[in-house]
Design a protein around this motif. Structure first.
Motif, PDB file in Angstrom:
ATOM      1  N   VAL A 110       0.839  -1.195   0.000  1.00  0.00           N
ATOM      2  CA  VAL A 110       0.000   0.000   0.000  1.00  0.00           C
ATOM      3  C   VAL A 110       0.880   1.253   0.000  1.00  0.00           C
ATOM      4  N   ARG A 111       1.984   1.223   0.777  1.00  0.00           N
ATOM      5  CA  ARG A 111       2.918   2.368   0.797  1.00  0.00           C
ATOM      6  C   ARG A 111       3.448   2.637  -0.613  1.00  0.00           C
ATOM      7  N   LYS A 112       3.897   1.551  -1.272  1.00  0.00           N
ATOM      8  CA  LYS A 112       4.447   1.704  -2.626  1.00  0.00           C
ATOM      9  C   LYS A 112       3.388   2.233  -3.594  1.00  0.00           C
ATOM     10  N   ILE A 113       2.176   1.703  -3.433  1.00  0.00           N
ATOM     11  CA  ILE A 113       1.093   2.117  -4.351  1.00  0.00           C
ATOM     12  C   ILE A 113       0.740   3.585  -4.129  1.00  0.00           C
ATOM     13  N   PHE A 114       0.672   4.009  -2.866  1.00  0.00           N
ATOM     14  CA  PHE A 114       0.384   5.413  -2.583  1.00  0.00           C
ATOM     15  C   PHE A 114       1.452   6.332  -3.151  1.00  0.00           C
ATOM     16  N   LEU A 115       2.712   5.888  -3.031  1.00  0.00           N
ATOM     17  CA  LEU A 115       3.819   6.681  -3.572  1.00  0.00           C
ATOM     18  C   LEU A 115       3.650   6.864  -5.084  1.00  0.00           C
ATOM     19  N   TYR A 134       0.780   6.686  -6.722  1.00  0.00           N
ATOM     20  CA  TYR A 134      -0.348   7.596  -6.940  1.00  0.00           C
ATOM     21  C   TYR A 134       0.113   9.040  -6.755  1.00  0.00           C
ATOM     22  N   PHE A 135       0.945   9.261  -5.748  1.00  0.00           N
ATOM     23  CA  PHE A 135       1.432  10.608  -5.455  1.00  0.00           C
ATOM     24  C   PHE A 135       2.199  11.164  -6.658  1.00  0.00           C
ATOM     25  N   TYR A 136       3.131  10.329  -7.197  1.00  0.00           N
ATOM     26  CA  TYR A 136       3.914  10.771  -8.353  1.00  0.00           C
ATOM     27  C   TYR A 136       3.014  10.999  -9.561  1.00  0.00           C
ATOM     28  N   ALA A 137       2.038  10.154  -9.729  1.00  0.00           N
ATOM     29  CA  ALA A 137       1.126  10.279 -10.872  1.00  0.00           C
ATOM     30  C   ALA A 137       0.349  11.589 -10.760  1.00  0.00           C
ATOM     31  N   ILE A 138      -0.133  11.883  -9.540  1.00  0.00           N
ATOM     32  CA  ILE A 138      -0.913  13.114  -9.349  1.00  0.00           C
ATOM     33  C   ILE A 138      -0.017  14.340  -9.557  1.00  0.00           C
ATOM     34  N   LEU A 139       1.209  14.225  -9.075  1.00  0.00           N
ATOM     35  CA  LEU A 139       2.176  15.313  -9.259  1.00  0.00           C
ATOM     36  C   LEU A 139       2.395  15.576 -10.753  1.00  0.00           C
ATOM     37  N   SER A 140       2.584  14.508 -11.521  1.00  0.00           N
ATOM     38  CA  SER A 140       2.789  14.642 -12.964  1.00  0.00           C
ATOM     39  C   SER A 140       1.578  15.294 -13.608  1.00  0.00           C
ATOM     40  N   ALA A 200       6.973  13.584 -21.768  1.00  0.00           N
ATOM     41  CA  ALA A 200       7.519  12.988 -20.541  1.00  0.00           C
ATOM     42  C   ALA A 200       6.441  12.908 -19.465  1.00  0.00           C
ATOM     43  N   GLY A 201       5.643  13.976 -19.326  1.00  0.00           N
ATOM     44  CA  GLY A 201       4.575  14.008 -18.315  1.00  0.00           C
ATOM     45  C   GLY A 201       3.575  12.879 -18.540  1.00  0.00           C
ATOM     46  N   VAL A 202       3.115  12.772 -19.812  1.00  0.00           N
ATOM     47  CA  VAL A 202       2.113  11.742 -20.136  1.00  0.00           C
ATOM     48  C   VAL A 202       2.708  10.348 -19.884  1.00  0.00           C
ATOM     49  N   SER A 203       3.982  10.150 -20.315  1.00  0.00           N
ATOM     50  CA  SER A 203       4.621   8.834 -20.147  1.00  0.00           C
ATOM     51  C   SER A 203       4.744   8.485 -18.667  1.00  0.00           C
ATOM     52  N   LEU A 204       5.134   9.491 -17.865  1.00  0.00           N
ATOM     53  CA  LEU A 204       5.292   9.224 -16.425  1.00  0.00           C
ATOM     54  C   LEU A 204       3.977   8.782 -15.797  1.00  0.00           C
ATOM     55  N   ILE A 205       2.888   9.474 -16.197  1.00  0.00           N
ATOM     56  CA  ILE A 205       1.574   9.089 -15.636  1.00  0.00           C
ATOM     57  C   ILE A 205       1.285   7.636 -15.993  1.00  0.00           C
ATOM     58  N   ALA A 206       1.526   7.287 -17.288  1.00  0.00           N
ATOM     59  CA  ALA A 206       1.258   5.905 -17.737  1.00  0.00           C
ATOM     60  C   ALA A 206       2.122   4.925 -16.940  1.00  0.00           C
ATOM     61  N   ILE A 207       3.397   5.266 -16.771  1.00  0.00           N
ATOM     62  CA  ILE A 207       4.314   4.361 -16.040  1.00  0.00           C
ATOM     63  C   ILE A 207       3.851   4.160 -14.595  1.00  0.00           C
ATOM     64  N   PHE A 208       3.452   5.267 -13.942  1.00  0.00           N
ATOM     65  CA  PHE A 208       3.013   5.139 -12.549  1.00  0.00           C
ATOM     66  C   PHE A 208       1.776   4.250 -12.422  1.00  0.00           C
ATOM     67  N   PHE A 209       0.851   4.422 -13.392  1.00  0.00           N
ATOM     68  CA  PHE A 209      -0.350   3.593 -13.323  1.00  0.00           C
ATOM     69  C   PHE A 209      -0.027   2.119 -13.608  1.00  0.00           C
ATOM     70  N   MET A 210       0.903   1.872 -14.560  1.00  0.00           N
ATOM     71  CA  MET A 210       1.293   0.495 -14.864  1.00  0.00           C
ATOM     72  C   MET A 210       1.975  -0.153 -13.663  1.00  0.00           C
ATOM     73  N   LYS A 211       2.831   0.675 -13.010  1.00  0.00           N
ATOM     74  CA  LYS A 211       3.539   0.143 -11.832  1.00  0.00           C
ATOM     75  C   LYS A 211       2.547  -0.195 -10.712  1.00  0.00           C
ATOM     76  N   THR A 212       1.538   0.664 -10.570  1.00  0.00           N
ATOM     77  CA  THR A 212       0.516   0.406  -9.543  1.00  0.00           C
ATOM     78  C   THR A 212      -0.191  -0.917  -9.832  1.00  0.00           C
ATOM     79  N   ARG A 213      -0.516  -1.092 -11.108  1.00  0.00           N
ATOM     80  CA  ARG A 213      -1.204  -2.321 -11.508  1.00  0.00           C
ATOM     81  C   ARG A 213      -0.332  -3.556 -11.217  1.00  0.00           C
ATOM     82  N   LYS A 214       0.968  -3.399 -11.531  1.00  0.00           N
ATOM     83  CA  LYS A 214       1.900  -4.506 -11.309  1.00  0.00           C
ATOM     84  C   LYS A 214       1.972  -4.837  -9.807  1.00  0.00           C
ATOM     85  N   LEU A 215       2.032  -3.768  -9.005  1.00  0.00           N
ATOM     86  CA  LEU A 215       2.107  -3.980  -7.550  1.00  0.00           C
ATOM     87  C   LEU A 215       0.863  -4.690  -7.024  1.00  0.00           C
TER      88      LEU A 215
END
Lengths: 332, 189
Positions: free
Chosen positions: A30-35, A37-43, A78-93
């Motif tokens: 959950v900590r990793k997932i929140f992190l 989400y935080f980066y995704a929202i920041l992006s 870069a912004g769009v890619s980062l959002i996609a990466i964060f969401f993919m990472k969340t899914r993986k987690l």
């Protein structure tokens, strides 16, 4: 078979260490997932600010030098890619935690119920087989199946898994989803040999008679001829279709009809059965996903895990309920 | 065309079409009965084929039930050789069922036979074919009931009478089979 009291004892003793581990693991994930989400929202916020800056009235894109233009496009990509990466990472987690949970929690419950049972969280019954069983007479183009539990209870082989099948199509930019089946499919070795197909479906499929002064002719349906059986109570609950009416009666003996009524009442859902090539396929609908961890709610409390116990016991109990270990009709 | 002519035409069509539909439905019912009996007959033949195996397997062990075995053989010979009516076939097969049941009960007295692989396999085949015959009988009864309804219910009963169709009998469990098996009495016979 283990009773619910035995399960309660197991829950209060041995299971507690698995539960504690699972809760620890969940906090980590959950900590990793929140992190993430935080980066995704920041992006997203950076991108929004960027867009606002570009849309300021006095700002003229044409006046910008080529270097700034390239930089702006790069920042945007870069912004769009980062959002996609964060969401993919969340899914993986989430998948990783789901795998951990199933291999630790669900696996131990399965092994507690019967240590000879095998549990494969990532396997199921394939789409071709589900389609060939043809319990629903509806096409589907999306399918997935997981949580396969398999084993042999005395002389009877049984496997069951979760299945989701639906038909999805784009209609004027809208997704139309037509659900075919969500729930458990149980495949059990039947105790008699037979060659044809016999279907036992909910009674609403029974509207196939054309009446003509009592001389009504049975229409052939998608599943074969409608078979009227002697048990009135059974006829109220189910409609039977088969390609051979003697074989249908050979399968659905008077005692099996009674047993099916009792099983249906126990399950208390609209069950469907197909008898094909000496196998029984039984579909039990469930609206929710089964055996999935809850990341933000109750994870390993008794009311959650006892549900797993009930679902597994319900599936396995078909062997005893239908008396499938009685092998006196020529099938080993 | 005036209303009167339309009514007359409809009536004429109804008078011709309606009896035709009843006629076809009755024929369909009769054929279904014959068809189902043919399927049942095939299952009965399957049992006749198992009888020689049963006799061969049990005769060396069951010295005291020789009469029963001889009777089964006779019944089988009669069943496969004669040109029997449906009713006679039903009666004969009831007797065969009863006699085979007697042998299966008597086997309890012969532990060696009971545990022999040959007999176990044969018993499984017999159970299977008995269960199939039972299913065949239930299917036959269901079809005959529909046929009998058509023969006796108005208005199809009028056409059935003209066609010479009569009510047919359904399979019933005979009194011997209805009673619980009394093992003591079986061995006294």
């Amino acid at each position: 078979m283990k009773t619910e009291n035995e399960f309660k004892d197991f829950f209060n003793s041995q299971f507690q260490s698995y539960a504690a581990d699972a809760i620890k693991q969940r906090s980590k994930y959950v900590r990793k997932i929140f992190l993430n989400y935080f980066y995704a929202i920041l992006s997203i916020l950076v991108l929004i600010s960027f867009s606002i800056a570009l849309s300021i009235k006095n700002f003229n894109w044409e006046n910008l030098s080529i270097v700034y233009k390239v930089l702006a496009v790069l920042v945007f990509i870069a912004g769009v890619s980062l959002i996609a990466i964060f969401f993919m990472k969340t899914r993986k987690l989430k998948n990783e935690f789901s795998n951990y949970y199933k291999n630790k929690i669900v696996m131990n419950i399965v092994k507690f119920i019967d240590k000879n049972l095998e549990y494969n969280p990532n396997e199921g019954i394939n789409a071709q087989e589900f389609s060939s069983v043809d319990l629903f007479n509806k096409p589907f183009n999306r399918y997935f199946s997981d949580d396969l539990i398999e084993g042999t209870l005395d002389k009877t082989h049984i496997k069951f898994c979760e299945i989701h099948a639906w038909y999805e199509q784009e209609n004027n930019d809208k997704k139309d989803i037509d659900k075919v089946f969500d729930g458990l499919l149980i495949k059990v070795d039947f105790n008699k040999n037979f060659k044809g197909k016999t279907y036992v479906l909910p009674d609403k499929n029974d509207k196939t008679y054309t009446y003509f002064f009592g001389l009504g002719e049975k229409k052939n349906t998608h599943w074969g001829e409608l078979i009227k059986l002697e048990d009135i109570e059974f006829e109220k609950e189910f409609a039977v279709f088969a390609d051979d009416q003697i074989e249908a009666r050979f399968i659905l003996s008077t005692s099996l009809m009674r047993r099916l009524i009792d099983y249906k009442r126990k399950v208390d859902k609209k069950i469907r059965l197909a008898f094909i090539n000496s196998w029984i396929y039984l579909a039990i609908p469930f609206k929710e996903r089964l055996f999935e961890p809850n990341l933000f709610g109750r994870l390993v409390t008794y009311d959650v895990v006892v549900q797993y116990y009930h679902i597994i016991q319900l599936s396995l109990s078909i062997v005893d309920e239908l008396n499938l270990n009685t092998r006196i009709w020529g099938k080993e | 065309m005036d209303m009167f002519s339309i009514i007359i035409i409809v009536l004429i069509v109804a008078v011709i079409i309606f009896p035709l539909m009843i006629y076809n439905a009755l024929i369909r019912r009769k054929n279904q009965v014959e068809n189902t009996f043919a399927s049942l007959d095939a299952l009965l033949k399957k049992r006749y084929d198992l009888i020689p195996n049963l006799i061969a397997t049990v005769k060396n062990y069951m010295e005291f039930e020789k009469d029963t075995l001889t009777k089964i053989t006779e019944l089988r010979t009669k069943a496969i050789s004669s040109n029997l009516t449906t009713e006679e076939k039903v009666e004969l097969n009831n007797e065969i069922t009863h006699a085979i049941g007697k042998v299966q009960v008597a086997v309890e007295n012969y532990p060696d036979l009971k545990s022999s692989q040959n007999f176990l396999q044969l018993q499984a085949s017999l159970n299977e074919v008995e269960e199939q015959i039972s299913a065949g009988r239930r299917a036959y009864n269901a079809i005959v009931t529909q046929y009998n309804n058509a023969v006796e219910m108005f208005p199809s009963n009028i056409m059935a009478k003209l066609m010479g169709f009569k009510r047919r009998g359904v399979f019933t469990i005979n009194e011997q089979e209805k009673q619980n098996v009394d093992v003591k009495n079986l061995f006294k016979q």
